[in-house]
Design an enzyme around this catalytic site. Sequence first.
Site, PDB file in Angstrom:
ATOM      1  N   ASP A 149     -45.105  43.116  15.007  1.00  0.00           N
ATOM      2  CA  ASP A 149     -44.798  44.330  15.768  1.00  0.00           C
ATOM      3  C   ASP A 149     -44.641  45.585  14.907  1.00  0.00           C
ATOM      4  O   ASP A 149     -44.153  46.613  15.375  1.00  0.00           O
ATOM      5  CB  ASP A 149     -43.543  44.136  16.634  1.00  0.00           C
ATOM      6  CG  ASP A 149     -42.330  43.675  15.836  1.00  0.00           C
ATOM      7  OD1 ASP A 149     -42.144  44.143  14.699  1.00  0.00           O
ATOM      8  OD2 ASP A 149     -41.563  42.840  16.350  1.00  0.00           O
ATOM      9  N   ARG A 220     -43.747  51.151  14.888  1.00  0.00           N
ATOM     10  CA  ARG A 220     -43.106  50.003  15.551  1.00  0.00           C
ATOM     11  C   ARG A 220     -43.668  49.923  16.957  1.00  0.00           C
ATOM     12  O   ARG A 220     -43.560  50.868  17.739  1.00  0.00           O
ATOM     13  CB  ARG A 220     -41.584  50.207  15.579  1.00  0.00           C
ATOM     14  CG  ARG A 220     -40.799  49.139  16.362  1.00  0.00           C
ATOM     15  CD  ARG A 220     -40.932  47.785  15.672  1.00  0.00           C
ATOM     16  NE  ARG A 220     -39.963  46.819  16.202  1.00  0.00           N
ATOM     17  CZ  ARG A 220     -40.126  46.116  17.320  1.00  0.00           C
ATOM     18  NH1 ARG A 220     -41.216  46.276  18.066  1.00  0.00           N
ATOM     19  NH2 ARG A 220     -39.206  45.257  17.696  1.00  0.00           N
ATOM     20  N   GLU A 228     -39.919  37.092  13.779  1.00  0.00           N
ATOM     21  CA  GLU A 228     -39.861  37.504  12.379  1.00  0.00           C
ATOM     22  C   GLU A 228     -40.692  36.542  11.533  1.00  0.00           C
ATOM     23  O   GLU A 228     -40.958  35.402  11.936  1.00  0.00           O
ATOM     24  CB  GLU A 228     -38.411  37.522  11.894  1.00  0.00           C
ATOM     25  CG  GLU A 228     -37.498  38.462  12.666  1.00  0.00           C
ATOM     26  CD  GLU A 228     -37.844  39.925  12.448  1.00  0.00           C
ATOM     27  OE1 GLU A 228     -38.434  40.250  11.398  1.00  0.00           O
ATOM     28  OE2 GLU A 228     -37.529  40.749  13.331  1.00  0.00           O
ATOM     29  N   ARG A 262     -39.222  54.563  11.584  1.00  0.00           N
ATOM     30  CA  ARG A 262     -40.551  54.206  12.096  1.00  0.00           C
ATOM     31  C   ARG A 262     -40.831  54.934  13.408  1.00  0.00           C
ATOM     32  O   ARG A 262     -39.914  55.152  14.216  1.00  0.00           O
ATOM     33  CB  ARG A 262     -40.647  52.697  12.320  1.00  0.00           C
ATOM     34  CG  ARG A 262     -40.459  51.863  11.076  1.00  0.00           C
ATOM     35  CD  ARG A 262     -40.443  50.374  11.381  1.00  0.00           C
ATOM     36  NE  ARG A 262     -39.340  49.997  12.254  1.00  0.00           N
ATOM     37  CZ  ARG A 262     -39.018  48.743  12.560  1.00  0.00           C
ATOM     38  NH1 ARG A 262     -39.731  47.742  12.054  1.00  0.00           N
ATOM     39  NH2 ARG A 262     -38.003  48.476  13.362  1.00  0.00           N
TER      40      ARG A 262
END
Length: 331
Positions: A149, A220, A228, A262
């Site tokens: 992501d 993002r 993760e 981000r």
Amino acid sequence: MGNSIYRFLCGLCSPSPEYQPHGAHPAVAALGRDIQQFEATSQVPDGLSRHVVSSKKAQANWYKKLIVTWKKARPTPRTPEEAARLVVTTLKNHQKADVEGFLVFYGLPIPNAAASTPAPHTAHVPKPQGCKFELHTLPVDAKAVADGDTITVYIDTADPRESGNVPREIQKAAAERTRARAARDYQKADGLQKMIADAGYRQVPNARGEEVLAKKYRIRLRGIDAPESAMPYGKEAKEALLKMVQGKSLKVYVYDEDRYGRCVGDIYCDGVFVQEQMLKKGCAWHYTAYDQRPELAKWEKQAQSGRKGLWAASRPQKPWEWRRDKRNGTA
């Protein structure tokens, strides 16, 4: 005779509207002044040789050409972008290092070949509601995808959004690095590359393989949360995103900035909504805490029903819960 010399010198000191139109940007006015000065004296500016690789004789040839194109320009350039396009068009058959060095000398942006050619007219498409700005990226590098992501993208500094914001010292460093690489002075080139990178820029290939100066943005993906890297299916999610975007130019609609600096946005690749594909393939969760769009919930449900991707596991862990447990030392 004395009066003639006096009038001549006054003519050099007086800016001509033909070369320095009212309201011109200071960098454009400086270029116009030097072209006017060259027409009167045949002298190129002091200091230009430190920015270019060709001789003063070659430099004089540039100004001869610029006198002609400047006088023909309608309207006369007033903005740095207009002046840069005129210079690139006039000197298009000369060395790239010379053209870029010339632009840096005057503090003008360095457009690429595509930017110097007017784009065909296209209908204006309004940005989605809530979108703050839109980015059009250079082709994505394989190392740019951090996980399922998050992605790093680069925007050509010839882009209208970026062209007026590039620090002059970064333009100069980029031109010097190009010359250093051409001369195989890689130690100098590496030092300049670090300076450029520390300022948030990088020289990267465009769609034609030409190296251009670009601004770095970390994106993002809005509305989804992928596993993760250390989680089950984390590597697969990263690979799925990489497969979609590698080597492609993306359109990014930016809505916000997160606490890590981000840009939070929607990404489109060849007209395909990237978050939709990540959800449908079971490569990410719908991040309901930050985005309640019903279509995201629908696409997640489709993947769940088909037991696709991460949903093949009986009880996949939510990434936000995994991060919480890791912070608390219970992961």
